[in-house]
Design a protein around this motif. Structure first.
Motif, PDB file in Angstrom:
ATOM      1  N   ASP B 111       1.079  -0.955  -0.347  1.00 31.19           N
ATOM      2  CA  ASP B 111      -0.446  -0.040   0.328  1.00 31.19           C
ATOM      3  C   ASP B 111       0.942   1.401  -0.123  1.00 31.19           C
ATOM      4  O   ASP B 111       0.601   2.296  -0.943  1.00 31.19           O
ATOM      5  N   VAL B 112       2.032   0.840   0.920  1.00 33.23           N
ATOM      6  CA  VAL B 112       2.734   2.488   0.589  1.00 33.23           C
ATOM      7  C   VAL B 112       3.642   2.737  -0.545  1.00 33.23           C
ATOM      8  O   VAL B 112       3.358   4.232  -1.441  1.00 33.23           O
ATOM      9  N   GLU B 114       2.317   1.755  -3.362  1.00 30.83           N
ATOM     10  CA  GLU B 114       1.331   2.431  -4.331  1.00 30.83           C
ATOM     11  C   GLU B 114       1.100   3.128  -4.197  1.00 30.83           C
ATOM     12  O   GLU B 114       0.583   4.037  -5.168  1.00 30.83           O
ATOM     13  N   ALA B 115       0.674   3.484  -3.225  1.00 33.39           N
ATOM     14  CA  ALA B 115       0.358   5.266  -2.781  1.00 33.39           C
ATOM     15  C   ALA B 115       1.525   6.342  -3.283  1.00 33.39           C
ATOM     16  O   ALA B 115       1.497   6.474  -3.992  1.00 33.39           O
ATOM     17  N   ALA B 116       2.917   6.098  -3.184  1.00 35.20           N
ATOM     18  CA  ALA B 116       3.818   6.758  -3.528  1.00 35.20           C
ATOM     19  C   ALA B 116       3.779   6.776  -5.123  1.00 35.20           C
ATOM     20  O   ALA B 116       4.745   7.816  -5.390  1.00 35.20           O
ATOM     21  N   LEU B 117       3.335   5.852  -5.226  1.00 35.88           N
ATOM     22  CA  LEU B 117       3.764   5.579  -7.088  1.00 35.88           C
ATOM     23  C   LEU B 117       2.570   6.244  -7.487  1.00 35.88           C
ATOM     24  O   LEU B 117       2.695   7.264  -8.498  1.00 35.88           O
ATOM     25  N   GLY B 118       1.176   6.149  -7.197  1.00 29.96           N
ATOM     26  CA  GLY B 118       0.525   7.001  -7.287  1.00 29.96           C
ATOM     27  C   GLY B 118       1.102   8.486  -7.682  1.00 29.96           C
ATOM     28  O   GLY B 118      -0.656   9.258  -8.067  1.00 29.96           O
ATOM     29  N   MET B 119       1.380   8.944  -6.228  1.00 29.58           N
ATOM     30  CA  MET B 119       1.170  10.543  -5.917  1.00 29.58           C
ATOM     31  C   MET B 119       2.496  11.375  -7.125  1.00 29.58           C
ATOM     32  O   MET B 119       2.605  12.347  -6.971  1.00 29.58           O
ATOM     33  N   GLY B 120       3.200  10.385  -8.250  1.00 28.07           N
ATOM     34  CA  GLY B 120       3.810  10.177  -8.622  1.00 28.07           C
ATOM     35  C   GLY B 120       5.630  10.373  -9.212  1.00 28.07           C
ATOM     36  O   GLY B 120       6.175  10.532  -9.199  1.00 28.07           O
ATOM     37  N   MET B 121       5.610   9.155  -7.409  1.00 26.99           N
ATOM     38  CA  MET B 121       6.860   9.445  -7.132  1.00 26.99           C
ATOM     39  C   MET B 121       7.729   8.304  -8.598  1.00 26.99           C
ATOM     40  O   MET B 121       7.283   7.026  -8.648  1.00 26.99           O
ATOM     41  N   SER B 122       9.034   8.546  -8.784  1.00 25.63           N
ATOM     42  CA  SER B 122       9.582   7.301  -9.964  1.00 25.63           C
ATOM     43  C   SER B 122      10.552   6.170  -8.985  1.00 25.63           C
ATOM     44  O   SER B 122      10.351   6.240  -7.969  1.00 25.63           O
ATOM     45  N   GLN B 125      12.997   7.357  -6.613  1.00 29.86           N
ATOM     46  CA  GLN B 125      12.414   7.652  -6.215  1.00 29.86           C
ATOM     47  C   GLN B 125      12.046   6.795  -4.680  1.00 29.86           C
ATOM     48  O   GLN B 125      12.269   6.649  -3.275  1.00 29.86           O
ATOM     49  N   VAL B 130      11.908   5.242   0.062  1.00 28.20           N
ATOM     50  CA  VAL B 130      11.042   4.674   0.857  1.00 28.20           C
ATOM     51  C   VAL B 130      10.930   3.079   1.427  1.00 28.20           C
ATOM     52  O   VAL B 130      11.339   2.569   1.964  1.00 28.20           O
TER      53      VAL B 130
END
Lengths: 373, 213
Positions: B111-112, B114-122, B125, B130
């Motif tokens: 989930d962490v 998924e959220a990071a990716l969904g926020m636009g982190m490459s 990153q 993370v």
């Protein structure tokens, strides 16, 4: 505006498409709720919009631009994303979590700090107190709020929310829903919202898209969906209380009769004449302080006679002390109150002011009228 | 117990043996980390996931080869001295670090990510901001295991002229000098304990404050 054109998704190794030739448009500033049983393709659809999942066929346009022309990371930086599991970074403080997307955008530090405080205040957390907390120190409801704040950090025009309030307890959920509706009223963002709860869909959605087995079964306003379900699947999905659900779309103020007749306690013997003169079917009886103590209806007068002993009338009035609702109460809740109090009439108030009356018959008529529409 | 001999072991032999041993361990672990950490990271990337089974099995196999055998095996190729010792020990030290790197990164909640990716982190990153910070306590635990292991196997380096505390032990065994044995083995144990505790402390300090400790 989000436009999906003949979009399909087939997962590798599966023969049936998860999303099958879907076309729909979400207008700017609207909340579109995708709802359906699990495995119906609603989450897949949502995740195709920010390219967390790539489409197998078809085109998705955001404000007329094909999303495949944007770099996925850049695309996602401009779309708010909230998931059920929230996914706060456990090793980062609340402030750092909210600051993620602004940081990716390269905002200067002081601007980020200002924005974080602004958002914390907006979601009802005290910045001083919660800025430095870690996610593990927050309650479920607070975490979800921070999740929403994080998604709104750079004020993206579009938000995707995948069962955002699914993991919190019912009371907190209700609270979060109300808060979010209040925010959305001002923000006017274009929102795609996934849920499996039809009640949440009715409450949150300007439009509801009902999915079944990868297909869009019905797309319309909550009222359209409730009053004219296209098929038995939709009907079953809505449930047997479909018409009662229609009542949850309207407020008491939409139905209340506005002819107000009031009388002091001493005038009780003369209420019938007064009501007849005003053409009102309810007469509110005020106590000495001018507050509504209860009311008398035509039915009472018909039952007990014009000249009933004023004690009988007083008893009736006193029995209705609690039979009042506020204008902004949902019709469904007004109906529930009627059943609870075993009465067919309720007084309508706006704050402490009497503004009208509502009867079971009014609600029934309204429901059948809306159902027919 | 011969006090003169004990004194000789402690005063004349131990300082050099201990510092060589420590040097050997530090360099070995440095090399092992430099290889195993990136390797572990690569093996968790979706593209190389299939490889990870094979690589891990090979490393497991290497790990079952006794330390003495590995040291003996490098000698014909690399000769005698500290260098071949370090090569042999590095090979042995890889597995715990690589294994824990992989386990640590896999333990980061989906989930962490998924959220990071969904926020636009490459992906880069996400790895640096993370995955690695969250996996760090587990990775460090692997480094600790490896360190303790290398301290003990390092005593075998004496057989191929690698020096270190093993010299004292080998001499003690050859001459039946209990004092040398005691000093060599005792300092080895002490070194292992000190390094283990030190790394445990580092692990505690760098565990991100948000993660329950």
């Amino acid at each position: 505006m989000i436009e999906l054109r003949e979009v399909s998704k087939v997962y590798p190794g599966q023969s049936a498409p998860a999303v099958d030739n879907l076309s729909m448009t979400v207008e700017k500033g609207e909340t579109c709720v995708l709802v359906g049983p699990s495995g119906c393709g609603k989450s897949t659809t949502l995740r195709m919009i920010n390219r967390m999942i790539d489409t197998t066929a078809g085109t998705i346009l955001i404000d007329g631009k094909d999303i495949r022309q944007s770099d996925p990371d850049k695309l996602r930086m401009d779309i708010g994303y909230v998931i059920q599991q929230i996914g706060l970074l456990p090793h980062r403080s609340v402030a750092e979590n909210i600051a993620i997307v602004p940081r990716l955008h390269g905002w200067p530090k002081d601007r980020i700090k200002k924005r974080v405080d602004e958002l914390l205040t907006l979601i009802g957390l005290d910045p001083e107190e919660s800025r430095h907390k870690f996610p593990s120190q927050l309650s479920g409801g607070q975490m979800q709020r921070v999740g929403v704040a994080r998604a709104m950090a750079v004020d993206p025009p579009i938000m995707l929310m995948d069962e955002p309030f699914g993991a919190v307890d019912p009371i907190a959920r209700n609270h979060l829903q109300d808060e979010f509706l209040r925010l959305q009223k001002e923000m006017k963002k274009t929102i795609c919202f996934v849920t499996h709860d039809i009640n949440e869909a009715i409450k949150m959605g300007d439009r509801i898209a009902i999915f079944s087995a990868g297909q869009l079964v019905q797309y319309g306003t909550p009222q359209e969906i409730l009053s004219k379900p296209t098929n038995d699947f939709v009907k079953d999905f809505i449930g047997l209380d479909r018409v009662v659900k229609i009542l949850s779309l309207f407020h008491v103020k939409d139905v209340a009769r506005r002819t107000i007749c009031t009388a002091g306690e001493s005038e009780l013997p003369n209420v019938a004449g007064k009501m007849r003169d005003l053409g009102a079917d309810t007469c509110f009886v005020l106590d000495n302080g001018g507050r509504a103590a209860g009311f008398i209806t035509w039915e009472d007068i018909a039952k007990h006679g014009d000249s009933a002993a004023s004690e009988t009338m007083q008893q009736i009035v006193a029995g209705r002390k609690k039979a009042f609702v506020q204008e902004l109460v949902l019709l469904r809740d007004a109906l529930s109150l009627m059943l609870e109090l075993d009465t067919e009439h309720l007084g309508v108030m706006d704050g402490n002011r009497i503004t009208g009356a509502i009867s079971l018959r009014d609600i029934r008529k309204h429901a059948s009228k809306k159902e027919g529409e | 117990m011969n006090w003169a001999r004990m004194q000789d072991a402690l005063v004349h032999r131990a300082p050099e043996a201990l510092s060589v041993h420590l040097l050997m361990v530090v360099i070995t672990i440095g090399i092992a980390v430099a290889i195993a950490l990136p390797l572990g990271v690569i093996l968790t990337r979706p593209r190389y996931k299939k490889l990870s089974m094979i690589v891990m099995n090979v490393m497991n196999l290497l790990q079952t080869v006794p330390g003495l055998a590995v040291i003996a095996l490098v000698m014909p190729f690399l000769g005698l001295g500290l260098k071949p010792t370090i090569v042999a020990l590095s090979v042995q030290g890889l597995l715990p670090i690589a294994r824990n790197t992989i386990a640590g990164i896999y333990a980061v909640g989906p989930d962490v990510k998924e959220a990071a990716l969904g926020m636009g982190m490459s992906h880069r990153q996400i790895l640096y901001e993370v995955e690695l910070p969250l996996a760090m306590p587990i990775i460090l635990a692997g480094i600790r295991t490896s360190t303790v292991y290398v301290v003990s196997v390092g005593t075998l380096a004496a057989y191929i002229g690698g020096g270190g505390l093993g010299d004292l032990i080998v001499t003690g065994l050859a001459m039946f000098w209990t004092e040398f044995l005691l000093v060599g083995a005792g300092l080895g144990a002490l070194l292992a304990i000190v390094l283990d505790r030190t790394l445990a402390y580092v692990e505690f300090r760098i565990t991100p404050p948000g993660l329950g400790s």
